[in-house]
Design a protein around this motif. Structure first.
Motif, PDB file in Angstrom:
ATOM      1  N   SER A 236      18.268  39.585 -31.352  1.00  0.00           N
ATOM      2  CA  SER A 236      17.612  39.203 -32.433  1.00  0.00           C
ATOM      3  C   SER A 236      17.502  37.680 -32.065  1.00  0.00           C
ATOM      4  CB  SER A 236      18.735  39.231 -33.478  1.00  0.00           C
ATOM      5  OG  SER A 236      19.719  38.705 -33.573  1.00  0.00           O
ATOM      6  N   GLU A 237      16.842  36.750 -33.038  1.00  0.00           N
ATOM      7  CA  GLU A 237      16.718  35.465 -32.778  1.00  0.00           C
ATOM      8  C   GLU A 237      18.096  34.547 -32.904  1.00  0.00           C
ATOM      9  OE1 GLU A 237      14.537  31.908 -31.936  1.00  0.00           O
ATOM     10  OE2 GLU A 237      13.798  33.978 -31.940  1.00  0.00           O
ATOM     11  N   GLU A 238      18.770  35.032 -34.046  1.00  0.00           N
ATOM     12  CA  GLU A 238      20.008  34.426 -34.145  1.00  0.00           C
ATOM     13  C   GLU A 238      21.168  34.305 -33.193  1.00  0.00           C
ATOM     14  OE1 GLU A 238      22.375  37.663 -36.899  1.00  0.00           O
ATOM     15  OE2 GLU A 238      21.517  35.867 -37.829  1.00  0.00           O
ATOM     16  N   ASP A 239      21.092  35.526 -31.992  1.00  0.00           N
ATOM     17  CA  ASP A 239      22.015  35.705 -31.123  1.00  0.00           C
ATOM     18  C   ASP A 239      21.457  35.026 -29.579  1.00  0.00           C
ATOM     19  OD1 ASP A 239      23.825  37.336 -32.801  1.00  0.00           O
ATOM     20  OD2 ASP A 239      22.461  39.147 -32.520  1.00  0.00           O
ATOM     21  N   ILE A 240      20.136  34.706 -29.710  1.00  0.00           N
ATOM     22  CA  ILE A 240      19.673  33.949 -28.564  1.00  0.00           C
ATOM     23  C   ILE A 240      19.889  32.504 -28.577  1.00  0.00           C
ATOM     24  CG2 ILE A 240      17.449  33.465 -27.094  1.00  0.00           C
ATOM     25  CD1 ILE A 240      16.269  36.427 -28.241  1.00  0.00           C
ATOM     26  N   PHE A 241      20.161  31.997 -27.385  1.00  0.00           N
ATOM     27  CA  PHE A 241      20.579  30.621 -27.202  1.00  0.00           C
ATOM     28  C   PHE A 241      19.651  30.261 -25.915  1.00  0.00           C
ATOM     29  CE2 PHE A 241      23.846  27.137 -25.954  1.00  0.00           C
ATOM     30  CZ  PHE A 241      23.558  26.347 -27.016  1.00  0.00           C
ATOM     31  N   CYS A 242      18.544  29.430 -26.284  1.00  0.00           N
ATOM     32  CA  CYS A 242      17.617  29.050 -25.385  1.00  0.00           C
ATOM     33  C   CYS A 242      17.432  27.469 -25.516  1.00  0.00           C
ATOM     34  CB  CYS A 242      16.217  29.695 -25.766  1.00  0.00           C
ATOM     35  SG  CYS A 242      14.838  29.288 -24.489  1.00  0.00           S
ATOM     36  N   VAL A 243      18.177  26.887 -24.337  1.00  0.00           N
ATOM     37  CA  VAL A 243      18.151  25.469 -24.369  1.00  0.00           C
ATOM     38  C   VAL A 243      17.858  24.720 -22.975  1.00  0.00           C
ATOM     39  CG1 VAL A 243      19.797  25.233 -26.278  1.00  0.00           C
ATOM     40  CG2 VAL A 243      20.633  25.662 -23.995  1.00  0.00           C
ATOM     41  N   ASP A 244      17.929  23.475 -22.947  1.00  0.00           N
ATOM     42  CA  ASP A 244      17.660  23.016 -21.704  1.00  0.00           C
ATOM     43  C   ASP A 244      18.934  23.021 -20.860  1.00  0.00           C
ATOM     44  OD1 ASP A 244      19.049  20.312 -22.066  1.00  0.00           O
ATOM     45  OD2 ASP A 244      17.678  20.410 -23.719  1.00  0.00           O
ATOM     46  N   LEU A 245      19.030  22.517 -19.728  1.00  0.00           N
ATOM     47  CA  LEU A 245      20.165  22.626 -18.788  1.00  0.00           C
ATOM     48  C   LEU A 245      21.454  21.740 -19.278  1.00  0.00           C
ATOM     49  CD1 LEU A 245      18.661  22.920 -15.161  1.00  0.00           C
ATOM     50  CD2 LEU A 245      20.177  24.617 -16.010  1.00  0.00           C
ATOM     51  N   LEU A 246      21.101  20.380 -19.554  1.00  0.00           N
ATOM     52  CA  LEU A 246      22.115  19.638 -20.163  1.00  0.00           C
ATOM     53  C   LEU A 246      22.770  20.021 -21.213  1.00  0.00           C
ATOM     54  CD1 LEU A 246      23.398  16.938 -19.719  1.00  0.00           C
ATOM     55  CD2 LEU A 246      21.498  15.753 -21.330  1.00  0.00           C
ATOM     56  N   SER A 247      21.959  20.494 -22.460  1.00  0.00           N
ATOM     57  CA  SER A 247      22.548  21.054 -23.604  1.00  0.00           C
ATOM     58  C   SER A 247      23.532  22.442 -23.185  1.00  0.00           C
ATOM     59  CB  SER A 247      21.401  21.485 -24.472  1.00  0.00           C
ATOM     60  OG  SER A 247      20.824  20.447 -24.908  1.00  0.00           O
ATOM     61  N   LEU A 248      23.038  22.958 -22.246  1.00  0.00           N
ATOM     62  CA  LEU A 248      23.702  24.404 -21.654  1.00  0.00           C
ATOM     63  C   LEU A 248      25.240  23.904 -21.096  1.00  0.00           C
ATOM     64  CD1 LEU A 248      24.342  27.250 -21.369  1.00  0.00           C
ATOM     65  CD2 LEU A 248      22.472  26.986 -19.227  1.00  0.00           C
ATOM     66  N   GLN A 249      24.892  22.700 -20.372  1.00  0.00           N
ATOM     67  CA  GLN A 249      26.228  22.468 -19.745  1.00  0.00           C
ATOM     68  C   GLN A 249      27.199  22.069 -20.684  1.00  0.00           C
ATOM     69  OE1 GLN A 249      26.290  18.433 -17.761  1.00  0.00           O
ATOM     70  NE2 GLN A 249      26.971  19.329 -15.919  1.00  0.00           N
ATOM     71  N   LYS A 250      26.814  21.337 -21.749  1.00  0.00           N
ATOM     72  CA  LYS A 250      27.657  20.738 -22.663  1.00  0.00           C
ATOM     73  C   LYS A 250      28.236  21.977 -23.621  1.00  0.00           C
ATOM     74  CE  LYS A 250      25.410  16.361 -23.451  1.00  0.00           C
ATOM     75  NZ  LYS A 250      24.668  15.242 -24.452  1.00  0.00           N
ATOM     76  N   SER A 251      27.461  22.832 -23.703  1.00  0.00           N
ATOM     77  CA  SER A 251      28.005  24.079 -24.409  1.00  0.00           C
ATOM     78  C   SER A 251      28.843  25.028 -23.718  1.00  0.00           C
ATOM     79  CB  SER A 251      26.617  25.175 -24.916  1.00  0.00           C
ATOM     80  OG  SER A 251      25.690  24.480 -25.725  1.00  0.00           O
ATOM     81  N   LEU A 252      28.753  25.075 -22.230  1.00  0.00           N
ATOM     82  CA  LEU A 252      29.661  25.696 -21.314  1.00  0.00           C
ATOM     83  C   LEU A 252      31.026  25.126 -21.246  1.00  0.00           C
ATOM     84  CD1 LEU A 252      27.242  26.832 -18.578  1.00  0.00           C
ATOM     85  CD2 LEU A 252      28.368  28.258 -20.170  1.00  0.00           C
ATOM     86  N   VAL A 253      31.095  23.911 -21.578  1.00  0.00           N
ATOM     87  CA  VAL A 253      32.471  23.070 -21.654  1.00  0.00           C
ATOM     88  C   VAL A 253      33.401  23.776 -22.781  1.00  0.00           C
ATOM     89  CG1 VAL A 253      33.591  20.808 -22.095  1.00  0.00           C
ATOM     90  CG2 VAL A 253      31.528  21.050 -20.773  1.00  0.00           C
ATOM     91  N   LYS A 254      32.685  24.233 -23.938  1.00  0.00           N
ATOM     92  CA  LYS A 254      33.471  24.776 -25.071  1.00  0.00           C
ATOM     93  C   LYS A 254      33.621  26.153 -25.081  1.00  0.00           C
ATOM     94  CE  LYS A 254      30.749  22.639 -27.666  1.00  0.00           C
ATOM     95  NZ  LYS A 254      30.027  22.177 -29.037  1.00  0.00           N
TER      96      LYS A 254
END
Length: 540
Positions: A236-254
């Motif tokens: 579903s749309e709410e379960d998908i996380f489609c972002v650019d590399l920099l935003s993904l890097q920041k998310s992976l930190v957490k």
């Protein structure tokens, strides 16, 4: 292994002209250079289609971008002028030359990068360059091994980054990074190669079972914008996380855990301390490209054709690689990571550093053969010309201590016997090659030469099948036979070079086994190993 060479500022240029994942991996190289040369300015040359990585690698001061795709288009299309691409290349080389670099490192090992190395002026250059019209690496054996095993579909005993550091003469460490945040679980469900994909249907089942077992955790599905439509067929749309590399890097930190295939995202996660569970399928080889982070977990395909050649399509009627890793096994591995459990590891592997080498260890049953082979190759590749002494005794003792209770006497005896048979097989191969040389010296050598060459080929094929785990020692010999040059002297030269390498490796290997045997008889570690094996035999 780290140790700064001096505090004087230097200007260093790195040619990083491979794919996105490789450029992200080269951040580790930039960090090693910062440690090796404090205060140095580190600059990169990259393909401009990967310019998004500039935000991910703060260690790099300046980026030189090559518009490779545009140059290719200019050179291919009829209405375009090749002179334009030539002018742009000359200008870029002039701009780089104006920087007056102290050191240029080629981390790309391709023909294009080797030619670029020739055009760039610097006080010192290390890495692949053009030598007599061919890509050559005259500096050390590590560089030669890197080119032979990463330019095509070759197998390797070492991780790509370890080989790169050693070939470029840079000290390195493999970190143990751990972030303390426990925010989300991410699933990277697609890779750039269909053979490496586990299957959206399997990820969908895993998603549901993870949510049921860990209802308190946020589970999200990662994808690129180009992949989103395909992923929406399952999630579903709410379960998908489609972002650019920099935003993904920041998310992976957490993030608490990333479950992924062999992708650039696994390297991004490892660099920020996110725990990873990587599924290696198809041509993905964990020895070469596992996450550069101690403790990273891996599940590899159990199919007989794994890993396959990168350039070939899957040869099976169904995707055996994906089928060999059940959803339940991935769920169990993920649960062990999330709950910090250590029992029931099954086919799981873990990234470790042992004896200063990056190593992928089977947690259920560590492989003696693999450890000895990596050690033998390391001594061979590091050996200076004319140096006879090698610190094999201390390395054998470290190896026995690392393996501990996993050191099985029956495995040792089988491996030692195989190494001895290999040595005898090489001596027979040496005799056959000498007979082949005698054929060349005859007045009419063609018929006798061809007959003897067939005998050499048959003997080599038989030896390759017999030795199994040691077969990569015969790679140069096998390559020489497949080339079959018309010039008999060239063939003989290549066969002798391959035989010399195989014999040297065999000699080092036997010395390692002899030291292990000596330790088992007299050393404290060896006696403990013997006692553990005796206890196991009595229990059995």
């Amino acid at each position: 292994m780290a140790g700064a060479r001096g505090a004087c500022a230097m200007k260093i240029l790195v040619l990083s002209l491979l794919r996105l994942g490789d450029v992200i991996l080269h951040r580790e190289l930039a960090q090693s250079l910062k440690n090796e040369y404090p205060g140095a300015q580190i600059d990169f040359v990259i393909d401009d289609q990967f310019r998004a990585v500039k935000e991910l690698i703060p260690e790099v001061s300046k980026w030189h971008q090559i518009p490779r795709l545009r140059w290719q288009k200019i050179l291919v299309e009829r209405k375009q002028s090749p002179a334009r691409a030539k002018f742009e290349l000359q200008k870029m080389v002039a701009d780089i030359g104006a920087e007056s670099y102290d050191l240029v490192l080629n981390a790309t090992h391709s023909r294009f990068s080797a030619r670029l190395m020739d055009l760039i002026s610097a006080k010192k250059k290390i890495g692949a360059q053009m030598i007599n019209g061919k890509v050559g690496t005259a500096s050390n054996r590590w560089q030669q091994y890197l080119n032979e095993n990463f330019s095509g579909d070759g197998r390797s005993r070492f991780h790509y980054l370890e080989l790169l550091h050693r070939s470029l003469e840079i000290s390195f460490t493999v970190p143990r990074r751990r972030n303390q945040k426990k925010d989300s679980i991410y699933l990277q469900v697609l890779t750039s190669d269909e053979k490496k994909n586990w299957g959206l249907n399997r990820y969908f089942e895993l998603f549901g079972r993870l949510r049921a077992q860990f209802p308190e955790k946020r589970i999200r599905v990662l994808c690129s914008p180009a992949e989103k439509k395909q992923v929406q067929n399952f999630f579903s749309e709410e379960d998908i996380f489609c972002v650019d590399l920099l935003s993904l890097q920041k998310s992976l930190v957490k993030a608490e855990l990333l479950i992924t295939g062999d992708t650039s995202v696994q390297h991004l996660a490892a660099q920020v301390g996110c725990r990873t569970l990587s599924l290696f399928l198809g041509s993905a080889d964990p020895v070469k490209t596992a996450p550069w982070n101690q403790g990273a977990r891996i599940l590899s395909a159990q199919s007989p054709c794994f890993p396959c050649r990168h350039s070939d399509p899957c040869s099976q009627r169904s995707h055996l690689c994906a089928e060999s890793i059940p959803v339940g096994e991935v769920l169990r591995s993920a649960s062990r990571i999330l709950l910090n459990l250590k029992e029931e590891r099954h086919q799981e592997q873990e990234v470790k550093v042992q004896q200063r080498h990056f190593f992928i260890e089977n947690l259920e049953n560590p492989e003696l053969d693999a450890r000895v082979e990596q050690l033998a190759w390391s001594f061979y590749l590091s050996r200076e010309p004319g140096v006879s002494f090698l610190p094999l005794a201390s390395s054998a003792q470290d190896l026995m201590r690392d393996l501990g209770p996993h050191f099985v006497l029956s495995d040792f005896e089988q491996s030692y016997h195989r190494a001895q048979e290999f040595q005898m097989g090489l001596e027979e191969m040496q005799r056959r090659i000498r007979l082949l040389q005698q054929c060349v010296l005859q007045k009419d050598p063609k018929k006798a030469f061809q007959a003897q060459r067939l005998l050499v080929r048959a003997g080599l094929q038989k030896l390759t099948l017999q030795v199994g785990p040691l077969s990569d020692s015969l790679a140069r010999l096998n390559f020489a036979m497949t080339r079959s040059p018309q010039d008999h002297f060239i063939l003989l030269k290549e066969l002798r070079a391959g035989l010399e390498q195989a014999l040297e490796l065999a000699h080092i290997r036997l010395q390692i086994f002899a030291h292990l045997q000596s330790l088992m008889k007299g050393g404290q570690d060896g006696r403990r190993v013997y006692e553990l094996n005796q206890e196991h035999s009595i229990e059995t």
